[in-house]
Write a protein that holds these residues in place. Structure first.
Motif, mmCIF file in Angstrom:
data_model
loop_
_atom_site.group_PDB
_atom_site.id
_atom_site.type_symbol
_atom_site.label_atom_id
_atom_site.label_comp_id
_atom_site.label_asym_id
_atom_site.label_seq_id
_atom_site.Cartn_x
_atom_site.Cartn_y
_atom_site.Cartn_z
ATOM 1 N N LEU A 121 20.704 19.968 -5.478
ATOM 2 C CA LEU A 121 22.069 20.460 -5.276
ATOM 3 C C LEU A 121 22.545 20.218 -3.844
ATOM 4 C CD1 LEU A 121 21.839 23.845 -7.230
ATOM 5 C CD2 LEU A 121 22.850 21.689 -8.010
ATOM 6 N N LEU B 160 22.743 14.864 -4.038
ATOM 7 C CA LEU B 160 23.826 14.619 -4.998
ATOM 8 C C LEU B 160 24.377 13.205 -4.806
ATOM 9 C CD1 LEU B 160 25.646 18.068 -4.871
ATOM 10 C CD2 LEU B 160 24.333 17.134 -6.797
ATOM 11 N N GLN C 14 27.404 20.638 -10.259
ATOM 12 C CA GLN C 14 27.321 19.655 -9.177
ATOM 13 C C GLN C 14 26.530 18.426 -9.608
ATOM 14 O OE1 GLN C 14 26.374 22.906 -9.087
ATOM 15 N NE2 GLN C 14 26.463 23.726 -6.997
#
Length: 159
Positions: A10, A15, A51
């Motif tokens: 995360l 990401l 996310q």
């Protein structure tokens, strides 16, 4: 896999890495392998953590846009194959190999769905009939057995 491993994915740099892998065309299975998790775990992460889901979605969209732009550039430069591909996929109502009108194609789709539904119903009825038949056969066999036993007793009585 240790609990909470998703947390490090995360973080913004991870990401970005996920988005980059997807942009390069990696499948979810390949991405899961890169992370060191099962593909099913990645599927659960996508459901649970927006996310991660968003990073993978954006990566795929960016890859699609990049390829689409390259295809469009080739088509504009006169690449016949690229032109045909573009038109068949973006102007289907006019450029198709089919001689059917869009209404006829839609009618075929509807007919196919109806036929499949009818076939499914027929299969279900046949299965139910087979189940009923086997139940009836069992009952009939029991009756026949009882009659035979009764016949044996009658024969025994006669002799």
């Amino acid at each position: 896999m240790s609990t909470g491993q998703y947390q490090k994915w995360l973080e913004p740099e991870n990401l970005t890495l996920l988005r980059g892998w997807k942009m390069k065309g990696l499948t979810d299975e390949q991405i899961a392998r890169n992370i060191g998790i099962a593909a099913r775990t990645l599927e659960r992460w996508k459901v649970s953590y927006s996310q991660i889901r968003h990073a993978l979605k954006i990566g795929k969209e960016q890859a699609n846009y990049a390829i689409e732009n390259k295809l469009f550039e080739k088509a504009q430069k006169g690449n016949i194959t690229a032109m045909i591909f573009w038109l068949k996929n973006n102007y289907r109502e006019k450029y198709t190999d089919s001689t059917l009108t869009s209404e006829e194609r839609q009618a075929n789709v509807q007919r196919t769905r109806k036929l499949k539904a009818e076939a499914d119903i027929a299969e279900a009825r046949a299965a139910r009939f087979d189940d009923d038949q086997s139940s009836e056969e069992v009952i009939l066999a029991k009756i026949m057995d009882a009659l035979e036993v009764g016949n044996l007793n009658d024969e025994e009585v006669e002799s």
